[in-house]
Design a protein around this motif. Structure first.
Motif, mmCIF file in Angstrom:
data_model
loop_
_atom_site.group_PDB
_atom_site.id
_atom_site.type_symbol
_atom_site.label_atom_id
_atom_site.label_comp_id
_atom_site.label_asym_id
_atom_site.label_seq_id
_atom_site.Cartn_x
_atom_site.Cartn_y
_atom_site.Cartn_z
ATOM 1 N N ILE A 1 47.589 40.503 31.504
ATOM 2 C CA ILE A 1 47.579 41.963 31.398
ATOM 3 C C ILE A 1 47.024 42.675 32.637
ATOM 4 O O ILE A 1 47.357 43.826 32.880
ATOM 5 N N ASP A 2 46.181 41.997 33.430
ATOM 6 C CA ASP A 2 45.653 42.660 34.633
ATOM 7 C C ASP A 2 46.695 42.712 35.760
ATOM 8 O O ASP A 2 46.444 43.272 36.824
ATOM 9 N N HIS A 3 47.870 42.150 35.510
ATOM 10 C CA HIS A 3 48.972 42.185 36.474
ATOM 11 C C HIS A 3 50.170 42.933 35.891
ATOM 12 O O HIS A 3 50.966 43.527 36.614
ATOM 13 N N LEU A 4 50.283 42.892 34.566
ATOM 14 C CA LEU A 4 51.481 43.379 33.881
ATOM 15 C C LEU A 4 51.415 44.826 33.399
ATOM 16 O O LEU A 4 52.397 45.571 33.513
ATOM 17 N N HIS B 1 43.512 34.833 42.127
ATOM 18 C CA HIS B 1 42.653 35.057 40.966
ATOM 19 C C HIS B 1 41.400 35.885 41.290
ATOM 20 O O HIS B 1 40.303 35.572 40.843
ATOM 21 N N HIS B 2 41.595 36.936 42.100
ATOM 22 C CA HIS B 2 40.533 37.909 42.373
ATOM 23 C C HIS B 2 39.271 37.271 42.963
ATOM 24 O O HIS B 2 38.156 37.758 42.739
ATOM 25 N N GLY B 3 39.494 36.159 43.677
ATOM 26 C CA GLY B 3 38.358 35.488 44.336
ATOM 27 C C GLY B 3 37.619 34.523 43.448
ATOM 28 O O GLY B 3 36.503 34.106 43.770
HETATM 29 ZN ZN LIG Z 1 44.499 38.316 37.430
#
Ligand SMILES: [Zn+2]
Length: 287
Positions: free
Chosen positions: A93-96, A217-219
């Motif tokens: 969901i943080d991409h979609l 993956h955001h680090g």
């Molecule tokens: Zn993500």
């Protein structure tokens, strides 16, 4: 005599104006066409806008909420709102989530995704919008190069297996990994891949060498190994991450690995939108 002087003066001014117009037209014509990549500050998530030299808009992921359309309006004139290509790296969901709003409000011409299914209401909403708007979808599984226009390519490296319609426990593993290539400049997008994928990519001898790395993956410490950095050899690393996020990202280990390899780190939580411009030979960052 005075009249003569005035006539000469008028002629000189005329010549000066014409010369200026010719110079402006000339420099406009020879002006370099540039590629622009905006690493959008969308908080805890990923969303990147690519604007090609011919003016195509490519949106890679949409961030964790519906504010993406407002953020895009800074870079895409509001009357057009045209997205030539929407890429979903994987259906988390943080991409979609933002992509649902983009489908509702913008004219999306084509979609690329890995075909992975996710049992989440937002995924089904995204899929419904895709079908309602009749947007052609290309599922990419395996190595493939797609020409966007002259000198602009997407080189896909991962996933290396058929994923269409499958619902996996770990979506991150199947994130699309690809290079955006413009002449001699390459930007590697890695979604949220893990160390295991990095190992498999290294073993596959994929040509991952890139100038700029979008850190996975955001680090998170689950990726960006020293071995992977040895293969990618980026000069810059971009971390898309939310300010004061509850996951403590980016991890100390990832930052340590990047610094150890002498890679310059740019973070959306500290800088906001990060803008890259390139003529295909050199590149610059703006904020
Ligand atoms: Zn993500």
């Amino acid at each position: 005599m005075e009249k003569k002087k005035i006539k000469i003066l008028i002629k000189l001014v005329g010549v000066f104006i014409i010369l200026n117009i010719v110079l402006i037209v000339f420099f406009t014509l020879i002006q370099e066409k540039k590629l622009k990549v905006v690493f959008l500050d969308v908080g805890q998530g990923d969303a990147f806008l690519v604007q090609t030299p011919s003016g195509k808009n490519i949106l890679i992921d949409g961030g964790p909420d519906r504010s993406i359309v407002y953020k895009l309006s800074k870079y895409i004139s509001s009357n057009k709102k045209k997205i030539d290509l929407m890429i979903l790296s994987h259906p988390d969901i943080d991409h979609l989530t933002g992509l649902i709003e983009v489908l509702e409000r913008c004219q999306v011409k084509t979609i690329i995704y890995n075909g992975v299914k996710d049992n989440h209401p937002y995924f089904y909403e995204w899929l419904r919008q895709v079908k309602d708007k009749n947007v052609p979808v290309l599922v990419v599984n395996g190595k493939q190069t797609i020409e966007i226009e002259d000198d602009v390519y997407l080189d896909f490296f991962w996933p290396d297996q058929e994923c269409q319609g499958q619902d996996f426990d770990d979506d991150n593993f199947y994130s699309l990994v690809f290079n955006l290539r413009f002449k001699n400049i390459k930007v590697l997008f890695t979604g949220d891949i893990t160390n295991k994928v990095e190992e498999e990519l290294i073993a596959s001898q994929a040509s991952l060498d890139s100038d700029i790395l979008k850190v996975s993956h955001h680090g998170s410490k689950s990726a960006t190994s020293l071995e992977f950095l040895d293969i990618v050899t980026p000069d810059y690393a971009i971390i898309s991450v939310g300010q004061d996020n509850p996951f403590g990202l980016p991890s100390y280990r990832t930052i340590f690995n990047l610094k150890t390899k002498g890679i310059k780190v740019l973070r959306t939580d500290r800088i906001g939108d990060i803008i890259l411009e390139s003529n295909g030979e050199h590149y610059n960052f703006f904020q």
